[in-house]
Scaffold this motif. Sequence first.
Motif, PDB file in Angstrom:
ATOM      1  N   MET A   1       0.839  -1.171   0.000  1.00 35.86           N
ATOM      2  CA  MET A   1       0.000   0.000   0.000  1.00 35.86           C
ATOM      3  C   MET A   1       0.880   1.228   0.000  1.00 35.86           C
ATOM      4  O   MET A   1       1.823   1.329   0.754  1.00 35.86           O
ATOM      5  CB  MET A   1      -0.865  -0.024   1.253  1.00 35.86           C
ATOM      6  CG  MET A   1      -1.644   1.226   1.470  1.00 35.86           C
ATOM      7  SD  MET A   1      -2.630   1.001   2.944  1.00 35.86           S
ATOM      8  CE  MET A   1      -3.190   2.660   3.117  1.00 35.86           C
TER       9      MET A   1
ATOM     10  N   GLU B   1       1.596  -3.640   4.550  1.00 38.19           N
ATOM     11  CA  GLU B   1       0.379  -4.186   5.158  1.00 38.19           C
ATOM     12  C   GLU B   1       0.661  -5.193   6.264  1.00 38.19           C
ATOM     13  O   GLU B   1      -0.131  -5.336   7.191  1.00 38.19           O
ATOM     14  CB  GLU B   1      -0.478  -4.877   4.084  1.00 38.19           C
ATOM     15  CG  GLU B   1      -1.048  -3.939   3.047  1.00 38.19           C
ATOM     16  CD  GLU B   1      -2.272  -3.185   3.522  1.00 38.19           C
ATOM     17  OE1 GLU B   1      -2.901  -3.619   4.508  1.00 38.19           O
ATOM     18  OE2 GLU B   1      -2.584  -2.155   2.920  1.00 38.19           O
ATOM     19  N   HIS B   2       1.782  -5.933   6.174  1.00 41.51           N
ATOM     20  CA  HIS B   2       2.052  -7.001   7.140  1.00 41.51           C
ATOM     21  C   HIS B   2       2.583  -6.493   8.482  1.00 41.51           C
ATOM     22  O   HIS B   2       2.723  -7.267   9.426  1.00 41.51           O
ATOM     23  CB  HIS B   2       3.027  -8.027   6.550  1.00 41.51           C
ATOM     24  CG  HIS B   2       4.442  -7.535   6.432  1.00 41.51           C
ATOM     25  ND1 HIS B   2       4.850  -6.675   5.443  1.00 41.51           N
ATOM     26  CD2 HIS B   2       5.526  -7.780   7.199  1.00 41.51           C
ATOM     27  CE1 HIS B   2       6.131  -6.407   5.593  1.00 41.51           C
ATOM     28  NE2 HIS B   2       6.571  -7.067   6.649  1.00 41.51           N
TER      29      HIS B   2
ATOM     30  N   GLU C   1       2.528  -3.689  11.882  1.00 42.23           N
ATOM     31  CA  GLU C   1       1.629  -2.902  12.718  1.00 42.23           C
ATOM     32  C   GLU C   1       2.372  -1.625  13.090  1.00 42.23           C
ATOM     33  O   GLU C   1       3.597  -1.570  13.017  1.00 42.23           O
ATOM     34  CB  GLU C   1       1.246  -3.688  13.972  1.00 42.23           C
ATOM     35  CG  GLU C   1       0.453  -4.950  13.647  1.00 42.23           C
ATOM     36  CD  GLU C   1       0.251  -5.816  14.869  1.00 42.23           C
ATOM     37  OE1 GLU C   1      -0.889  -5.858  15.358  1.00 42.23           O
ATOM     38  OE2 GLU C   1       1.235  -6.426  15.334  1.00 42.23           O
TER      39      GLU C   1
ATOM     40  N   SER D   1      -3.317  -0.894  12.340  1.00 38.37           N
ATOM     41  CA  SER D   1      -3.126  -1.541  11.041  1.00 38.37           C
ATOM     42  C   SER D   1      -2.504  -0.531  10.077  1.00 38.37           C
ATOM     43  O   SER D   1      -2.439   0.668  10.368  1.00 38.37           O
ATOM     44  CB  SER D   1      -4.473  -2.019  10.497  1.00 38.37           C
ATOM     45  OG  SER D   1      -5.254  -0.886  10.134  1.00 38.37           O
ATOM     46  N   ALA D   2      -2.086  -1.008   8.923  1.00 41.26           N
ATOM     47  CA  ALA D   2      -1.525  -0.113   7.897  1.00 41.26           C
ATOM     48  C   ALA D   2      -2.546   0.949   7.494  1.00 41.26           C
ATOM     49  O   ALA D   2      -2.199   2.126   7.342  1.00 41.26           O
ATOM     50  CB  ALA D   2      -1.069  -0.917   6.686  1.00 41.26           C
ATOM     51  N   ASP D   3      -3.802   0.567   7.325  1.00 38.17           N
ATOM     52  CA  ASP D   3      -4.840   1.536   6.952  1.00 38.17           C
ATOM     53  C   ASP D   3      -5.061   2.574   8.037  1.00 38.17           C
ATOM     54  O   ASP D   3      -5.208   3.768   7.748  1.00 38.17           O
ATOM     55  CB  ASP D   3      -6.162   0.825   6.643  1.00 38.17           C
ATOM     56  CG  ASP D   3      -6.120   0.072   5.320  1.00 38.17           C
ATOM     57  OD1 ASP D   3      -5.266   0.397   4.461  1.00 38.17           O
ATOM     58  OD2 ASP D   3      -6.939  -0.843   5.152  1.00 38.17           O
TER      59      ASP D   3
END
Length: 145
Positions: free
Chosen positions: A1, A20-21, A23, A130-132
Amino acid sequence: MSETSETEDNEQPLNLDIPEHLEYSDEHVWVDRSDEDLAILGITEYAADQLGELVFVDLPEPGSRVEAGDEIVELESSKAVQPMISPVAGTVKYVNRDVSDDPSVINGDPYGEGWILKVELDDDEPELLSADEYAKIIRWTDADS
């Protein structure tokens, strides 16, 4: 991302990698907990970009005890001196001496060779993003700049 944000210095878009993987903490520290007992910590590409070229990294000693919220590493660049805040509690098992010898490794590869330390985690579940969720914090932070 990838996340695109504006930098205030040159107003050019900056593409930031937010794997994404991993934290994240809201203090711009990434955590890789793929190994159940050992967490790898480093600073995000966003933090490295904000600090600029790092010139000095003061690492803790292996065996040191850290608590979530502790200032565990001091990062110095030509722009600022910034502490790295631990988002996890545990015992420092390994430190990356390569980043102490050449701090620019963090700027060049913050999610790979630029890892900073490995911590044997306590049983506590750290509060991580999370990444988002982290991407939203960056957007909000950059909007305030």
